[in-house]
Design a protein around this motif. Structure first.
Motif, PDB file in Angstrom:
ATOM      1  N   PHE A 238     -62.210  50.588-119.852  1.00 28.56           N
ATOM      2  CA  PHE A 238     -62.174  52.042-119.920  1.00 28.56           C
ATOM      3  C   PHE A 238     -63.130  52.686-118.924  1.00 28.56           C
ATOM      4  O   PHE A 238     -62.794  53.663-118.246  1.00 28.56           O
ATOM      5  CB  PHE A 238     -62.505  52.500-121.346  1.00 28.56           C
ATOM      6  CG  PHE A 238     -62.331  53.974-121.555  1.00 28.56           C
ATOM      7  CD1 PHE A 238     -61.070  54.525-121.693  1.00 28.56           C
ATOM      8  CD2 PHE A 238     -63.435  54.816-121.605  1.00 28.56           C
ATOM      9  CE1 PHE A 238     -60.908  55.883-121.882  1.00 28.56           C
ATOM     10  CE2 PHE A 238     -63.285  56.175-121.802  1.00 28.56           C
ATOM     11  CZ  PHE A 238     -62.013  56.710-121.938  1.00 28.56           C
ATOM     12  N   GLY A 239     -64.328  52.144-118.797  1.00 30.21           N
ATOM     13  CA  GLY A 239     -65.304  52.729-117.890  1.00 30.21           C
ATOM     14  C   GLY A 239     -64.977  52.522-116.429  1.00 30.21           C
ATOM     15  O   GLY A 239     -65.546  53.202-115.563  1.00 30.21           O
ATOM     16  N   GLN A 240     -64.062  51.620-116.105  1.00 31.26           N
ATOM     17  CA  GLN A 240     -63.708  51.354-114.711  1.00 31.26           C
ATOM     18  C   GLN A 240     -62.626  52.285-114.188  1.00 31.26           C
ATOM     19  O   GLN A 240     -62.380  52.325-112.986  1.00 31.26           O
ATOM     20  CB  GLN A 240     -63.226  49.902-114.571  1.00 31.26           C
ATOM     21  CG  GLN A 240     -64.253  48.868-114.985  1.00 31.26           C
ATOM     22  CD  GLN A 240     -63.686  47.456-114.961  1.00 31.26           C
ATOM     23  OE1 GLN A 240     -62.467  47.258-114.912  1.00 31.26           O
ATOM     24  NE2 GLN A 240     -64.563  46.468-114.984  1.00 31.26           N
ATOM     25  N   ILE A 241     -61.965  53.023-115.073  1.00 33.23           N
ATOM     26  CA  ILE A 241     -60.847  53.875-114.670  1.00 33.23           C
ATOM     27  C   ILE A 241     -61.375  55.255-114.310  1.00 33.23           C
ATOM     28  O   ILE A 241     -61.962  55.943-115.152  1.00 33.23           O
ATOM     29  CB  ILE A 241     -59.803  53.974-115.796  1.00 33.23           C
ATOM     30  CG1 ILE A 241     -59.298  52.580-116.164  1.00 33.23           C
ATOM     31  CG2 ILE A 241     -58.645  54.863-115.375  1.00 33.23           C
ATOM     32  CD1 ILE A 241     -58.362  52.567-117.353  1.00 33.23           C
ATOM     33  N   ALA A 242     -61.178  55.657-113.077  1.00 35.01           N
ATOM     34  CA  ALA A 242     -61.614  56.975-112.616  1.00 35.01           C
ATOM     35  C   ALA A 242     -60.510  57.994-112.842  1.00 35.01           C
ATOM     36  O   ALA A 242     -59.335  57.646-113.059  1.00 35.01           O
ATOM     37  CB  ALA A 242     -61.983  56.919-111.135  1.00 35.01           C
ATOM     38  N   ASP A 243     -60.871  59.272-112.776  1.00 39.28           N
ATOM     39  CA  ASP A 243     -59.880  60.330-112.982  1.00 39.28           C
ATOM     40  C   ASP A 243     -58.819  60.350-111.881  1.00 39.28           C
ATOM     41  O   ASP A 243     -57.708  60.818-112.097  1.00 39.28           O
ATOM     42  CB  ASP A 243     -60.573  61.694-113.052  1.00 39.28           C
ATOM     43  CG  ASP A 243     -61.425  61.835-114.303  1.00 39.28           C
ATOM     44  OD1 ASP A 243     -61.151  61.107-115.283  1.00 39.28           O
ATOM     45  OD2 ASP A 243     -62.356  62.654-114.299  1.00 39.28           O
ATOM     46  N   ASP A 244     -59.183  59.860-110.682  1.00 41.54           N
ATOM     47  CA  ASP A 244     -58.234  59.842-109.572  1.00 41.54           C
ATOM     48  C   ASP A 244     -57.645  58.453-109.335  1.00 41.54           C
ATOM     49  O   ASP A 244     -57.203  58.139-108.221  1.00 41.54           O
ATOM     50  CB  ASP A 244     -58.902  60.346-108.301  1.00 41.54           C
ATOM     51  CG  ASP A 244     -60.132  59.507-107.922  1.00 41.54           C
ATOM     52  OD1 ASP A 244     -60.557  58.694-108.761  1.00 41.54           O
ATOM     53  OD2 ASP A 244     -60.654  59.680-106.808  1.00 41.54           O
ATOM     54  N   ALA A 245     -57.640  57.623-110.358  1.00 43.18           N
ATOM     55  CA  ALA A 245     -57.099  56.268-110.222  1.00 43.18           C
ATOM     56  C   ALA A 245     -55.614  56.316-109.882  1.00 43.18           C
ATOM     57  O   ALA A 245     -54.883  57.203-110.323  1.00 43.18           O
ATOM     58  CB  ALA A 245     -57.310  55.480-111.512  1.00 43.18           C
ATOM     59  N   GLN A 246     -55.196  55.349-109.063  1.00 39.58           N
ATOM     60  CA  GLN A 246     -53.786  55.240-108.703  1.00 39.58           C
ATOM     61  C   GLN A 246     -53.030  54.533-109.822  1.00 39.58           C
ATOM     62  O   GLN A 246     -53.388  53.423-110.206  1.00 39.58           O
ATOM     63  CB  GLN A 246     -53.616  54.490-107.388  1.00 39.58           C
ATOM     64  CG  GLN A 246     -54.245  55.189-106.187  1.00 39.58           C
ATOM     65  CD  GLN A 246     -53.999  54.437-104.893  1.00 39.58           C
ATOM     66  OE1 GLN A 246     -53.351  53.396-104.881  1.00 39.58           O
ATOM     67  NE2 GLN A 246     -54.511  54.968-103.803  1.00 39.58           N
ATOM     68  N   VAL A 247     -51.975  55.203-110.306  1.00 43.46           N
ATOM     69  CA  VAL A 247     -51.234  54.694-111.467  1.00 43.46           C
ATOM     70  C   VAL A 247     -49.746  54.773-111.173  1.00 43.46           C
ATOM     71  O   VAL A 247     -49.264  55.763-110.603  1.00 43.46           O
ATOM     72  CB  VAL A 247     -51.567  55.500-112.742  1.00 43.46           C
ATOM     73  CG1 VAL A 247     -50.850  54.901-113.944  1.00 43.46           C
ATOM     74  CG2 VAL A 247     -53.059  55.546-112.983  1.00 43.46           C
ATOM     75  N   ARG A 248     -49.034  53.736-111.556  1.00 40.36           N
ATOM     76  CA  ARG A 248     -47.571  53.729-111.517  1.00 40.36           C
ATOM     77  C   ARG A 248     -47.051  53.364-112.902  1.00 40.36           C
ATOM     78  O   ARG A 248     -47.609  52.496-113.570  1.00 40.36           O
ATOM     79  CB  ARG A 248     -47.038  52.742-110.474  1.00 40.36           C
ATOM     80  CG  ARG A 248     -47.408  53.083-109.042  1.00 40.36           C
ATOM     81  CD  ARG A 248     -46.643  52.226-108.063  1.00 40.36           C
ATOM     82  NE  ARG A 248     -46.869  50.806-108.311  1.00 40.36           N
ATOM     83  CZ  ARG A 248     -46.174  49.839-107.719  1.00 40.36           C
ATOM     84  NH1 ARG A 248     -45.215  50.139-106.868  1.00 40.36           N
ATOM     85  NH2 ARG A 248     -46.441  48.574-107.977  1.00 40.36           N
ATOM     86  N   VAL A 249     -45.975  54.039-113.302  1.00 39.56           N
ATOM     87  CA  VAL A 249     -45.394  53.827-114.631  1.00 39.56           C
ATOM     88  C   VAL A 249     -43.992  53.255-114.466  1.00 39.56           C
ATOM     89  O   VAL A 249     -43.212  53.726-113.633  1.00 39.56           O
ATOM     90  CB  VAL A 249     -45.358  55.140-115.430  1.00 39.56           C
ATOM     91  CG1 VAL A 249     -44.557  54.966-116.727  1.00 39.56           C
ATOM     92  CG2 VAL A 249     -46.780  55.598-115.752  1.00 39.56           C
TER      93      VAL A 249
END
Length: 385
Positions: A238-249
């Motif tokens: 959880f602490g490694q995920i930034a608000d601008d993390a790249q995400v694909r669904v």
């Protein structure tokens, strides 16, 4: 011990003894050569091994990894807005204009209550407002008349003050009557239930003729133009995920089609039982193919951590025990040779692999083509990529 080789003459020579003896003396060097070759004699007196040919390979330098780890989590798609609608007034349901599955627009009338009594109360309030307005006009006339008469000292000053006070009371009464009329108009309006936002009716919970009260659910409305994916993230991630993390669904219903998503919320409240935190992703679905309730998985790219070397995936060789190795180029006095090294994989992405520790140093050349048949220490003929 191998049996000695024998050089037999052809059959036609054996049938002519004289010729055989002469031929044996004349063909002795050739027979000895055949004996040496057939018996595996060394080709030179020193017995040195033949020179090993250099293997032609393609190499590329290891570079610092510009990507972090990518991990996958699964969750369920939910609507960004979903609500159960209840009437804004107590009353009898007069008409329900929608049914389950109907699409609706924002502001569309969904349900109406019987507003006959409320309309009568509104008419009464409007009549009271007109009465108060008339009293106000009369009080204003009396004050104007008193101000004219006082100039001729035709009335006492106290009468003028009394009429002025009556005018203030008339104004207050008129304002109260107007407020009451607006309140009754709002009561009539509240007998109609509009859609607060565009969406689809998920449930119809009431029918015409039913008496309902404020707070009683009568319809369920779900917005489908935008969905979100709720994930339960382990505490170590959880602490490694930034608000601008790249995400694909990837939605299971759409196969392998990737959809872009962004971090909508990171809720730092843990689930005591599972030790997980809520991560809410906003999924971009311009075609409206996703629906609430579908299952989906998200691929989240973490930012690069400590400096680690990255190599081409083709450089890796899988060992029988499941581990991996590769060949690096070592410069020697005789030229470049291949050296095998065992490596540990941190993560990979798009054909590149990040390695752990100091298995390979950034800038060190790694064999990426022609490494399948290499041996440790084998000379190399390099082709730079």
């Amino acid at each position: 011990m191998p049996s000695p080789c024998r050089c037999q003459p052809p059959a036609w020579r054996r049938r002519q003894p004289g010729t055989w003896r002469a031929g044996a003396r004349g063909g002795l060097p050739a027979c000895l050569f055949l004996l040496l070759a057939a018996c595996g004699a060394p080709s030179n007196d020193t017995g040195e091994d033949a020179h090993v040919a250099a293997a032609r390979v393609t190499v590329a330098p290891a570079e610092p990894a510009a990507f972090g780890e990518r991990f996958t989590l699964s969750g369920t798609l939910t609507a960004e807005r979903q609500t159960r609608l209840s009437p804004r007034a107590d009353g009898l349901v007069a008409q329900v204009h929608v049914d389950a599955g109907d699409p609706v627009e924002a502001g569309q009338v969904l349900l109406e209550l019987d507003a006959a009594i409320a309309r009568q109360a509104l008419l009464r309030a409007q009549a009271q407002t007109e009465e108060a307005e008339a009293a106000l006009r009369e009080a204003q006339r009396l004050v104007v008349e008193a101000q004219r008469l006082i100039e001729h000292q035709a009335i006492p000053a106290t009468e003028v003050e009394a009429r002025a006070a009556a005018l203030d009371l008339a104004r207050a009464a008129a304002a109260s009557a107007r407020a009451n009329a607006r309140e009754q108009a709002e009561q009539v309006e509240r007998h109609v239930l509009p859609a607060p936002f565009a969406g689809v009716i998920a449930e119809k919970l009431s029918e015409a003729g039913e008496w309902v009260q404020r707070g009683t659910p009568v319809l369920s409305l779900v917005a489908t133009e935008r969905v979100r994916l709720d994930l339960r993230v382990p505490q170590e991630r959880f602490g490694q995920i930034a608000d601008d993390a790249q995400v694909r669904v990837f939605a299971d219903a759409l196969g392998g089609t990737p959809l872009q998503a962004s971090v909508g919320a990171r809720v730092p409240v843990t689930d005591p039982g599972a030790r997980t935190f809520l991560l809410r992703l906003l999924v971009a679905d311009p075609q409206g193919r996703l629906l609430p309730g579908m299952s989906a998985r998200a691929e989240i790219d973490l930012p690069p951590g400590a400096a680690a070397p990255a190599i081409d995936r083709d450089a890796l060789l899988r060992q029988p025990d499941g581990s991996h190795s590769l060949f690096v180029v070592e410069e020697t006095d005789g030229g470049p040779v291949a050296r095998r090294r065992s490596v540990r994989i941190l993560h990979d992405r798009d054909g590149s692999v990040a390695l752990a520790g100091d298995d390979v140093r950034p800038g060190e050349r790694v064999v990426i083509r022609g490494n399948e048949a290499l041996a440790d220490g084998q000379p190399l003929d390099l082709v730079e990529r």
